[in-house]
Design an enzyme around this catalytic site. Structure first.
Site, short mmCIF file in Angstrom:
data_model
loop_
_atom_site.label_atom_id
_atom_site.label_comp_id
_atom_site.label_asym_id
_atom_site.label_seq_id
_atom_site.Cartn_x
_atom_site.Cartn_y
_atom_site.Cartn_z
N ALA A 65 -5.88 6.90 -5.30
CA ALA A 65 -7.35 6.91 -5.40
C ALA A 65 -7.81 5.46 -5.34
O ALA A 65 -7.05 4.54 -5.67
CB ALA A 65 -7.77 7.55 -6.71
N GLY A 111 -2.78 9.26 -6.05
CA GLY A 111 -3.46 10.33 -5.31
C GLY A 111 -2.85 10.58 -3.94
O GLY A 111 -3.01 11.67 -3.38
N GLU A 114 -0.01 12.80 -4.61
CA GLU A 114 -0.62 14.09 -4.96
C GLU A 114 -1.16 14.81 -3.73
O GLU A 114 -1.07 16.03 -3.63
CB GLU A 114 -1.74 13.86 -5.99
CG GLU A 114 -1.21 13.41 -7.33
CD GLU A 114 -2.32 13.01 -8.29
OE1 GLU A 114 -2.99 11.99 -8.02
OE2 GLU A 114 -2.53 13.71 -9.28
N GLU A 134 0.00 5.79 -12.17
CA GLU A 134 -1.23 5.79 -12.99
C GLU A 134 -1.05 5.16 -14.36
O GLU A 134 -1.97 4.55 -14.88
CB GLU A 134 -1.76 7.23 -13.14
CG GLU A 134 -2.38 7.81 -11.88
CD GLU A 134 -1.36 8.45 -10.94
OE1 GLU A 134 -0.15 8.36 -11.21
OE2 GLU A 134 -1.79 9.04 -9.94
N1 COA Z 1 -7.34 1.31 -4.54
C1 COA Z 1 -8.10 0.33 -4.04
N2 COA Z 1 -7.62 -0.64 -3.26
C2 COA Z 1 -6.31 -0.60 -2.97
C3 COA Z 1 -5.45 0.40 -3.45
C4 COA Z 1 -6.02 1.41 -4.27
N3 COA Z 1 -5.30 2.41 -4.77
N4 COA Z 1 -4.20 0.18 -2.99
C5 COA Z 1 -4.28 -0.94 -2.24
N5 COA Z 1 -5.54 -1.40 -2.22
C6 COA Z 1 -6.05 -2.57 -1.52
C7 COA Z 1 -5.66 -3.87 -2.21
O1 COA Z 1 -6.55 -4.14 -3.28
C8 COA Z 1 -5.78 -4.85 -1.08
O2 COA Z 1 -7.14 -5.14 -0.87
P1 COA Z 1 -7.58 -6.67 -0.51
O3 COA Z 1 -6.89 -6.96 0.80
O4 COA Z 1 -9.09 -6.57 -0.37
O5 COA Z 1 -7.09 -7.52 -1.65
C9 COA Z 1 -5.31 -4.03 0.13
O6 COA Z 1 -5.46 -2.66 -0.23
C10 COA Z 1 -3.87 -4.27 0.50
O7 COA Z 1 -3.07 -4.03 -0.65
P2 COA Z 1 -2.06 -5.12 -1.27
O8 COA Z 1 -1.87 -4.77 -2.71
O9 COA Z 1 -2.50 -6.49 -0.95
O10 COA Z 1 -0.75 -4.75 -0.42
P3 COA Z 1 0.78 -4.92 -0.85
O11 COA Z 1 1.56 -4.66 0.41
O12 COA Z 1 0.99 -6.19 -1.57
O13 COA Z 1 1.04 -3.74 -1.91
C11 COA Z 1 0.86 -1.49 -2.77
C12 COA Z 1 0.92 -2.38 -1.52
C13 COA Z 1 0.61 -0.07 -2.27
C14 COA Z 1 2.22 -1.52 -3.51
C15 COA Z 1 -0.26 -1.98 -3.72
O14 COA Z 1 -1.46 -2.09 -2.98
C16 COA Z 1 -0.54 -1.07 -4.89
O15 COA Z 1 0.20 -1.09 -5.87
N6 COA Z 1 -1.63 -0.28 -4.82
C17 COA Z 1 -2.11 0.52 -5.90
C18 COA Z 1 -1.24 1.72 -6.11
C19 COA Z 1 -1.77 2.52 -7.28
O16 COA Z 1 -1.75 2.13 -8.40
N7 COA Z 1 -2.22 3.75 -6.95
C20 COA Z 1 -2.66 4.68 -7.94
C21 COA Z 1 -4.13 4.65 -8.11
S1 COA Z 1 -4.62 5.82 -9.34
#
Ligand code: COA
Length: 259
Positions: A65, A111, A114, A134
């Site tokens: 999400a 999500g 999910e 989460e």
């Molecule tokens: N919500 C909002 N933005 C998100 C996101 C999410 N769930 N997942 C990634 N993004 C955004 C990042 O903030 C970043 O934005 P920016 O370029 O404006 O800073 C962009 O997507 C790229 O992500 P980044 O984290 O820089 O890439 P990465 O390759 O270093 O890491 C992930 C990838 C997927 C491991 C990491 O983005 C992450 O942990 N995301 C969240 C996962 C999460 O907790 N999901 C559950 C949500 S309830």
């Protein structure tokens, strides 16, 4: 601006692509709306026999999400977000009378995992990664993850993945029964298409009945889903959720107080 959801119909198979690659295809309000419309189209359009859900780009299926939409949400808002997603997308996919499968092409977190689990089954590329992170945000899954993960991989493994927020690779996901096949990135959509083409040759009413009955077998009680929506909302009233979302957006580790 490119559409947030891309659809392409070929030989009765609708490929639905979530198109926010710069944000790892995170599920914001618009994505949920667009996905809901695409699923409605799958259900109502007789030309469409089945569907594939995938993510744009080569990094993410869906990384969860959209956390940036969480910052201002309180308990009631969190609960409404989860409820809306269930109604518009997740429960609708699960109960669709035509096969809808996930082609997981990268991160399937929160999500995203999910969403893949709400689909009738899953195929992954070798670079796919699965997890329910989460708890890192002071939250729990809100789109059915605590229920469907148990159904798919069993209680013990689900407990561990949900509590540790560990991310697992495609091969482990396959060993656990979370995905049915692991193929190269190039083979992902062809493999999904090949399976759906074979299913298209079977009797559609029988396939619909199978979806309904397998769902019945897998769902002992729906109570867990409404309980999850309620508890997901309650998490939004905690200090830990504020800290978790802020820490993610500020790119720093979260410090939780248990409040
Ligand atoms: N919500 C909002 N933005 C998100 C996101 C999410 N769930 N997942 C990634 N993004 C955004 C990042 O903030 C970043 O934005 P920016 O370029 O404006 O800073 C962009 O997507 C790229 O992500 P980044 O984290 O820089 O890439 P990465 O390759 O270093 O890491 C992930 C990838 C997927 C491991 C990491 O983005 C992450 O942990 N995301 C969240 C996962 C999460 O907790 N999901 C559950 C949500 S309830």
């Amino acid at each position: 601006m490119d559409p947030i959801i891309l659809t392409q119909l070929e030989n009765g198979i609708l490929t639905i692509t979530i198109n926010r690659p710069d944000k790892m295809n995170a599920l914001n309000k618009d994505v949920i709306t667009g996905l809901g419309q695409a699923v409605d189209e799958v259900i109502s359009n007789p030309e469409i026999k089945s569907a594939i859900i995938t993510g744009a780009g080569n990094k993410a299926f869906v990384a969860g999400a959209d956390i940036s939409e969480f910052t201002d949400l309180d308990g009631a808002g969190g609960q409404a977000l989860a409820q809306r997603g269930a109604q518009l997308v997740f429960d609708k996919i699960e109960n669709a009378p035509k096969p809808i499968i996930a082609a997981v092409n990268g991160f399937a977190l929160g999500g995203g995992c999910e969403l893949a689990m709400a689909c009738h089954f899953r195929i992954a590329s070798e670079n796919a990664r699965f997890g329910q992170p989460e708890v890192n945000l002071g939250l729990i899954p809100g789109y059915g993850g605590t229920q469907r993960l148990v159904q798919l991989i069993g209680k013990g493994k689900a407990m561990e993945l949900l509590m540790t927020a560990d991310m697992i690779k495609a091969d482990e996901a396959k060993a656990l029964g979370l995905v049915n096949h692991v193929v190269s990135a190039e083979e992902l959509l062809p493999k999904a298409t090949e399976i759906l083409t074979r299913i298209a040759g079977k009797a559609p009413l029988a396939v619909s009945a199978i979806i309904k009955l397998v769902n019945t077998a897998a769902t002992v009680s729906k109570d867990g889903f409404s309980e999850e929506i309620h508890m997901f909302g309650a998490c939004f009233d905690t200090e830990d959720k504020k800290e978790g979302a802020a820490a993610f957006l500020e790119k720093r580790p979260a410090v939780f107080q248990g409040k």
